[in-house]
Design an enzyme around this catalytic site. Structure first.
Site, mmCIF file in Angstrom:
data_model
loop_
_atom_site.group_PDB
_atom_site.id
_atom_site.type_symbol
_atom_site.label_atom_id
_atom_site.label_comp_id
_atom_site.label_asym_id
_atom_site.label_seq_id
_atom_site.Cartn_x
_atom_site.Cartn_y
_atom_site.Cartn_z
ATOM 1 N N HIS A 1 0.776 -1.148 -0.494
ATOM 2 C CA HIS A 1 0.348 0.222 -0.396
ATOM 3 C C HIS A 1 1.284 1.449 0.105
ATOM 4 O O HIS A 1 1.936 1.401 0.894
ATOM 5 C CB HIS A 1 -1.252 -0.221 0.795
ATOM 6 C CG HIS A 1 -1.955 1.563 1.590
ATOM 7 N ND1 HIS A 1 -2.791 1.411 0.697
ATOM 8 C CD2 HIS A 1 -1.456 2.317 1.979
ATOM 9 C CE1 HIS A 1 -3.602 2.367 1.400
ATOM 10 N NE2 HIS A 1 -2.846 2.809 1.531
ATOM 11 N N ASP B 1 -15.164 2.371 6.790
ATOM 12 C CA ASP B 1 -14.210 3.797 6.353
ATOM 13 C C ASP B 1 -15.179 4.173 5.651
ATOM 14 O O ASP B 1 -14.475 4.995 5.269
ATOM 15 C CB ASP B 1 -12.945 2.211 5.681
ATOM 16 C CG ASP B 1 -12.008 3.277 5.551
ATOM 17 O OD1 ASP B 1 -10.820 3.545 6.451
ATOM 18 O OD2 ASP B 1 -11.723 3.264 4.085
#
Lengths: 440, 440
Positions: free
Chosen positions: A82, A161
């Protein structure tokens, strides 16, 4: 659980319990806590922070808000990467091919570009036919058969999220380390990865301008991984000038294929090898970074990485002519050039301005719902420290016919600093924080 | 004006401009800024505060959000009183009669009780027929003819305050001095008063437990009055044990009439005289506090204050039998008693608990929309410092038949502390901050 009382306690600096955090996240995701109370709580968290225990509870609560994937039936270590986002950061594309060719399984859930940073999904969608929304069966099948798959987040993966991020975005509470950490890791862990390498970008082209907050974020990410029983390693990498030459969408796919072919800009190649090495160590397929680097380099030189990437694209329905110089992708045909104003050294580049120049061109977006033009882009032709002569091409702007490029060229020109002495060559990898084995 | 950017700047500690504050208040009142952004801004303000200039801008913006009354055509100084709320605080009722009888004009916009504190409107509504919602014509006419009127806030008076307060209430941002100051003064100044005396309560029965934040609030109130060209004076008064004996609604009206008759508990009488004296000085009808006190005492002994109060109630449609011991009001008939557990001095009282005992009885409310029973209440029979013998009545609970009073008696019993030595007699007026004449 009384939300007002929770806000009051956090406002006063008290720690919330695991149960309270679980309830507040679940209730918010279910619409039982209104946005205005969550906004007040987020701002109180921005000021007071969250302890390690609270951050871990938040991570668990966010993962629990949706479906989680169990990938243990798929053989091989499931390792992901990421990046916190930068300009010209196409690393995920070649890296997925390299890592999978080396034996890792890479289940990558990616996002779209916003503001000055590009997004992996936008880049892949410049490939005709590429589907970023995939059913779970196709996701598993591609992961098992090809070794890598890059998809968008499905609606049922960490819904809390999505809701929280949308609220943070409009309430100026995005820049909060514990909220960032829980947001990043929840999506990775819910998607079933066993380990993740985090590329934290630092500099004018990154969300974090300085190494200090980046270190705080990294320490929390490693701790939370440890706590959750997953493996986390961190690379801090410089993000001032663009990564590689290409900044855009189709143009970055073309550069990614060049790197997979063993060519391409040295900084992109270097970062792919470094991140692949970290992933191989995390996955237990390399005993150390040097071994990992060698394996990754072999995957590039043998063509295995490119073949794996091409198979992944095909599995997603994408039509990519890898033998063709532009891979068969449409690139905007008008080329405008920024020239060096005098004989001088390139001293520095404001990466944020370059990212925003792409937005101005239509290749990025300011608002989440905006459409982008995958064919426009930039080619950044010089590196910091390089000596140019007056008139040398610094950057090329790829635009649509009729598009006015003068403002973009002006913005790019203002984003570079020239000097008469050679600056010290900047490092690409600023530091790293290796995986800390859990004491199980 | 981008709300997110404003939140960001306040979060970082920057000052907002007068224009930005005007825009944010107007846009919020008009529904153009959503609650969640305002909630985040309020929490950022809780942490960062507002400068004097920002507070003054907020006050002006709040006043500008609705209609303002111009009372200059009504002869006499228009002076009001505001209390930050306590237990047994019925002062507004006798004070309105005293001040108007002395020649002031008292246009009082009052509120309802919430939590441990009672509300003047609730008390007045225990009088059959009393209308707290009045048209502007009736308001002006009563003010001119009788000299005092006590009404509820009309919808068009500082609408921004109503919206903001409702949001602060559920987002734990009530306890913020600049927001409190702007909320108090905006309603007074919009209602056309020339001056206001603020009774800031300090202690276990008040919102502020300590003198220090009370002083900060007072200094800001005086500054803002100065800035706005209105007169503000402050009294800091102790709020631990109830003010007077009566705690409830009808029962406090009865006690108010006793005070207006020249009798009643000494602390209520004292505070009425002190506040009336401050109001007379503010209004220019007394040269100093001693002269003001004497005038107020004369209004009580002559019966003029009681007559003025009775005329005000009648003007509002209220039917009050002032010659009757309970003024013709219904009081709950069951009386349960709390007795002193041993021979001892009453050392201290937790006023908050006493206020909450009234809520338990049904005479107060936890939520704004809850109904109350005006007939229930408490009689608090002893003062801190007083010596009791075992079995002496400390408090009487007035309840409805069938109501279980054991939990209420237990709560009251736990709210008092007994000791073997006489404590120092506590002062009622802790300090004062006189009106600072504007240098016009």
């Amino acid at each position: 659980m009384n939300p007002r009382e929770l806000i009051e306690r956090k406002k006063r600096g008290a720690a919330l319990t695991e149960g309270e955090i679980a309830a507040v996240v679940a209730d918010f995701a279910a619409g039982r806590i209104p946005d205005y109370q969550m906004a007040a709580l987020l701002m109180a968290i921005w000021f007071r922070g969250l302890s390690r225990a609270e951050s871990a509870a938040l991570l668990r609560a966010m993962i629990a808000s949706g479906r989680t994937l169990d990938l243990r039936d798929i053989p091989g270590p499931k390792i992901d990467k990421h990046s916190t986002g930068g300009v010209g950061d196409k690393i995920s594309l070649p890296l997925a091919g390299v890592a999978a060719a080396c034996g890792l399984r890479v289940p990558m859930v990616s996002g779209r570009g916003l503001g000055h940073t590009g997004g992996t999904l936008d880049k892949l969608e410049s490939i005709p036919g590429y589907r970023t929304q995939f059913g779970e069966a196709a996701f598993r099948d591609t992961l098992r058969r090809v070794g890598a798959t890059i998809v968008g987040q499905s609606d049922d993966l960490v819904p809390a999220d999505r809701e929280l991020y949308a609220l943070r975005d409009v309430t100026a509470t995005v820049d909060c380390i514990p909220l960032i950490a829980a947001s990043i890791l929840s999506k990775k862990f819910a998607a079933g990865v066993e380990g993740v390498v985090l590329d934290i970008k630092v500099g004018s082209g990154a969300f974090m301008r300085d190494l200090e907050p980046a270190r705080a974020l990294a320490a929390l990410l490693v701790d939370l991984g440890h706590e959750y029983g997953r493996r986390v390693a961190v690379l801090f990498t410089r993000m001032e000038e663009p990564l590689g030459e290409a900044v855009g969408n189709a143009i970055e796919v073309v550069e990614s294929v060049a790197v997979l072919r063993g060519a391409g800009p040295p900084d992109v190649r270097t970062l792919v090898l470094e991140l692949a090495a970290e992933m191989l160590v995390l996955g237990g397929l390399a005993g150390d970074l040097a071994t990992g680097r060698s394996a990754a380099a072999r995957a590039l030189s043998s063509g295995a990485a490119l073949e794996t990437f091409a198979r992944m694209v095909a599995a997603h329905g994408g039509r990519l002519a890898i033998e063709h110089p532009s891979c068969g992708l449409e690139l905007a045909p008008v080329v405008a050039r920024l020239a060096a104003p005098r004989d001088a050294f390139l001293e520095g580049v404001d990466g944020w301005e370059i990212g925003m120049a792409l937005v101005d061109l239509g290749g990025g977006r300011q608002r989440k719902e905006a459409a982008i033009d995958p064919a426009v882009g930039l080619r950044w032709r010089v590196r910091v420290g390089q000596r140019c002569q007056a008139g040398d091409v610094v950057a090329e702007v790829l635009a649509r016919p009729g598009q006015d490029t003068s403002a973009v060229l002006h913005r790019l020109g203002a984003a570079v600093a020239w000097g008469d002495e050679a600056p010290a060559p900047p490092a690409l990898v600023l530091d790293r924080l290796p995986f800390r084995a859990a004491a199980v």
